[in-house]
Design a protein around this motif. Structure first.
Motif, PDB file in Angstrom:
ATOM      1  N   ASP A 459      41.908  36.017  35.266  1.00  0.00           N
ATOM      2  CA  ASP A 459      42.341  35.896  36.938  1.00  0.00           C
ATOM      3  C   ASP A 459      43.093  36.501  37.369  1.00  0.00           C
ATOM      4  O   ASP A 459      43.776  36.886  38.394  1.00  0.00           O
ATOM      5  CB  ASP A 459      41.743  34.061  37.433  1.00  0.00           C
ATOM      6  CG  ASP A 459      41.901  34.188  38.750  1.00  0.00           C
ATOM      7  OD1 ASP A 459      41.312  34.542  39.900  1.00  0.00           O
ATOM      8  OD2 ASP A 459      42.819  33.469  39.113  1.00  0.00           O
ATOM      9  N   SER A 462      43.759  40.268  37.695  1.00  0.00           N
ATOM     10  CA  SER A 462      43.124  41.110  38.052  1.00  0.00           C
ATOM     11  C   SER A 462      44.229  40.753  39.276  1.00  0.00           C
ATOM     12  O   SER A 462      44.068  40.783  40.427  1.00  0.00           O
ATOM     13  CB  SER A 462      42.266  40.071  38.686  1.00  0.00           C
ATOM     14  OG  SER A 462      41.309  40.664  39.296  1.00  0.00           O
ATOM     15  N   ARG A 463      44.318  38.969  39.820  1.00  0.00           N
ATOM     16  CA  ARG A 463      45.485  39.058  40.741  1.00  0.00           C
ATOM     17  C   ARG A 463      46.508  39.433  41.198  1.00  0.00           C
ATOM     18  O   ARG A 463      46.660  40.148  42.291  1.00  0.00           O
ATOM     19  CB  ARG A 463      45.885  37.256  41.117  1.00  0.00           C
ATOM     20  CG  ARG A 463      44.052  36.159  41.277  1.00  0.00           C
ATOM     21  CD  ARG A 463      44.728  34.820  41.302  1.00  0.00           C
ATOM     22  NE  ARG A 463      43.288  33.886  41.615  1.00  0.00           N
ATOM     23  CZ  ARG A 463      42.690  33.318  42.760  1.00  0.00           C
ATOM     24  NH1 ARG A 463      43.910  33.849  43.849  1.00  0.00           N
ATOM     25  NH2 ARG A 463      42.685  32.425  43.075  1.00  0.00           N
ATOM     26  N   THR A 515      42.349  46.678  32.938  1.00  0.00           N
ATOM     27  CA  THR A 515      42.794  46.317  34.752  1.00  0.00           C
ATOM     28  C   THR A 515      43.887  46.919  35.271  1.00  0.00           C
ATOM     29  O   THR A 515      44.049  47.064  36.323  1.00  0.00           O
ATOM     30  CB  THR A 515      43.192  44.472  35.173  1.00  0.00           C
ATOM     31  OG1 THR A 515      42.573  43.555  34.084  1.00  0.00           O
ATOM     32  CG2 THR A 515      43.238  43.661  36.444  1.00  0.00           C
TER      33      THR A 515
END
Length: 678
Positions: A459, A462-463, A515
């Motif tokens: 997470d 990704s952020r 990513t």
């Protein structure tokens, strides 16, 4: 793939929309390619998606071609791809010079390119072969055709060699005709057929003298080096200012059959590579009004739909598995396009940084903002102290699990945030320059905790990428190697984690790389950190050295199973200086992964003896005994850290003995002020 060779591919005018499409297609291909972006402007969008970017003179410069060729030779470019019409024509004209210099050019023959650039010649030469081209006239011949009743208003006026619908006018009457210059050409309109979904809209716009860019059919055909077709795709498009924004896959065998009649003539003209035909299906059949021998602005979108013409052409030109170079596409997706955003660190380009400084008379920000996870841990707390003392100081933000605990442990200069702050927007990742992810469950934690850490990592990455954080450092572990290969492990050694922790750590590396994959302007690395040694705040005495020291300090026998196992420990102080050194070096030159350890492993029995001797010398505690038991344990550890040492001009300073001394001191006075120097 039948080759392991890596290729250097240059994109000239990489900042154009076509350049971006080509870059995206190369990314999707996963071919072994290093991309070089050429452009006149340091602000060009596509430059920062290339592995290397280089500034060039303007295409109109008289020395442009010679500069490009010399640059290609200097950087050992295997293939160059021109990305705008002017360059396509220029490179086709000078193809022999590129070839002589050993540089391949992805371009069609000069005669075909010249016809594509001259719309009147295109119609005049190709319409007699297959009558599917709109009639095109220069201003004087149009007047003659108008008098003879061979053509009627309205018509469209456009530059003879224009592109992207620039400079287009709707000519509704003789008065409009007088207003255009003599260099323009006039084309009959390809009005969509009456059953077309946008027919009424088209007519309404036309009445307002607006060029309605709807119902356009784009046919992209690709030929191999011999001029034989290896793939074709049609789409039904809506455009805005010459840029397709709505794209539907389209099938019409009748159109393809008509177009195929052109192939022999196009081959004679030197057709190879991409060829784009644009037209509309009218009440009188398919009518072509534009033809370009190049990739297009939706080349990248076509690649997302399975039709990766760039990849196939590169493979064809470079001789990579030519037997497989055929194109197809999926027909169950449609395409939509909108403006893309890119936020780039000033550190990527010194010229841009200087422009900003000149604009304001100073640098807007003297410190970089560093977001650190794991800030309350053993490595994190000591790293923060070193960073705050460094002349290259950072503004430090800490993302922690327990904010109150962190506020009590960390210096007041550190701004602390928790996950709730991240969720509700209090922690703005768009303001972060460097993300240093060191927070992860330790090896002795439960599998559930490891899973939670991995989910948090996914997470967070990704952020960070969504907010285009310019630089990301992931603290991984030597555990990814398991017991594979022969010591010392290089970064290229076999990855074979033997524990859940090792698997989780390798997963963080894969998550980071995948990513960031579509954002070449984001710098990243994973540091495979060896086990640490050193008495300092945050130390939890669960590691081997701490346990052996604890026993030696109470004269308890040290139970050693085996003794030949190789143990490698990096002094905490060396780990801290290594990471701070990494952070102050140009991130654009980082490798994707680095080993970081002491590079001096020692047998377990020697380590036990060193601990016993050191405790005996530095305390009044009676010497502990060492009891050796037979064991089949062949645990080995040891990394080759030469890549890190070479890239950052760094080397470990502290020995195992010095690390053991700090552990002894810390265990004797854990609440004391043990000052470590970095």
């Amino acid at each position: 793939m039948n080759t392991i060779k890596n290729y250097n591919v240059a994109l000239s005018c990489a900042g154009s929309g076509i350049g971006q499409s080509v870059i995206n297609s190369i990314r999707l291909s996963k071919l072994p390619i290093k991309t070089f972006g050429f452009d006149v402007s340091p602000m060009a969008f596509g430059l920062y998606d290339c592995d290397v970017f280089l500034l060039t003179p303007a295409v109109s410069d008289k020395d442009y071609v010679s500069f490009v060729i010399a640059t290609c030779v200097a950087h050992k470019i295997d293939l160059i791809v021109p990305c705008i019409d002017e360059e396509v024509q220029l490179f086709a004209r000078h193809k022999a010079a590129f070839t002589k210099a050993g540089v391949k050019v992805l371009v069609a023959g000069e005669r075909l390119v010249a016809i594509c650039r001259d719309k009147e010649a295109m119609s005049r030469l190709l319409h007699p072969i297959v009558p599917i081209f709109v009639a095109s006239y220069d201003k004087s011949s149009f007047a003659i055709a108008l008098d003879k009743g061979e053509v009627h208003f309205p018509v469209i006026a456009k530059p003879r060699s224009g592109s992207a619908s620039a400079g287009i006018h709707i000519i509704s009457n003789a008065e409009d005709l007088q207003a255009i210059n003599d260099g323009m050409i006039l084309q009959e309109l390809a009005i969509p057929h009456k059953k077309d979904l946008d027919y009424d809209f088209y007519r309404q716009q036309l009445d307002q003298k607006i060029n309605p860019q709807v119902s356009e059919i784009s046919v992209q055909i690709v030929a191999d080096l011999q001029g034989e077709v290896i793939g074709q795709m049609m789409s039904y498009n809506k455009l805005k200012n010459g840029v397709p924004i709505e794209i539907f896959p389209y099938e019409n065998e009748a159109i393809l059959e008509e177009i195929s009649q052109l192939y022999p003539f196009l081959k004679e003209l030197g057709w190879k590579g991409p060829l784009n035909l644009q037209g509309r299906l009218t009440d009188n059949g398919f009518k072509i009004f534009e033809m370009n021998a190049r990739f297009t602005g939706i080349t990248g979108l076509r690649a997302c739909m399975g039709f990766n013409e760039v990849a196939v052409c590169i493979q064809e030109w470079l001789g990579i598995r030519p037997e497989l170079n055929r194109l197809d596409l999926t027909k169950n997706r449609f395409g939509i396009r909108q403006v893309a955003d890119k936020a780039v660190s000033f550190d990527r380009n010194e010229e841009i940084k200087e422009r900003s400084r000149l604009l304001h008379g100073k640098a807007l920000k003297s410190k970089q903002t560093l977001l650190l996870t794991g800030a309350t841990g053993y490595l994190g707390r000591n790293l923060i102290d070193a960073l705050l003392e460094s002349k290259d100081s950072f503004e430090i933000l800490a993302l922690v699990r327990a904010k109150e605990t962190a506020l009590a442990l960390l210096p007041s200069e550190v701004l602390c945030y928790d996950v709730q702050d991240l969720e509700n927007g209090q922690l703005v990742l768009g303001k972060v320059d460097v993300l240093l992810h060191a927070g992860f469950a330790r090896p002795y934690r439960s599998q559930e905790e490891l899973s939670d850490s991995l989910a948090f990592t996914a997470d967070l990455f990704s952020r960070a990428v969504a907010n285009q954080v310019p630089t990301i450092v992931n603290i991984s572990s030597q555990s990814v190697y398991g017991q594979s290969d022969v010591l010392p492990w290089k970064e290229t050694a076999t990855i074979a984690p033997a524990t859940p922790y090792g698997i989780a750590k390798y997963a963080t590396e894969l998550l980071l790389e995948s990513t960031v994959a579509q954002h070449n302007h984001i710098n990243f690395t994973s540091v495979r950190l060896g086990s640490l040694v050193g008495g300092a705040k945050g130390m939890v005495a669960v590691d081997l050295v701490s346990k052996l020291v604890a026993k030696a300090l109470v004269s308890e026998p040290l139970q050693i199973n085996g003794g030949t196992q190789l143990i490698d420990r990096l002094d905490l102080r060396d780990a801290v200086t290594a990471i701070t050194t990494l952070l102050t070096h140009a991130a654009t030159k980082w490798k994707k992964v680095y080993n970081l350890g002491s590079s001096t492993p020692m047998p377990l029995l020697d380590l036990a003896a060193l601990i016993v001797d050191t405790v005996a010398v530095h305390t009044d505690v009676p010497r502990a005994a060492i009891e050796v038991h037979q064991s089949k344990d062949t645990l080995l550890a040891g990394m080759d850290c030469s890549a890190f040492c070479q890239d950052f001009q760094w080397k470990p300073k502290y020995t195992m003995l010095e690390g053991i001394k700090t552990v002894i001191d810390y265990q004797l006075a854990p609440d004391g002020l043990l000052l470590l120097t970095y």
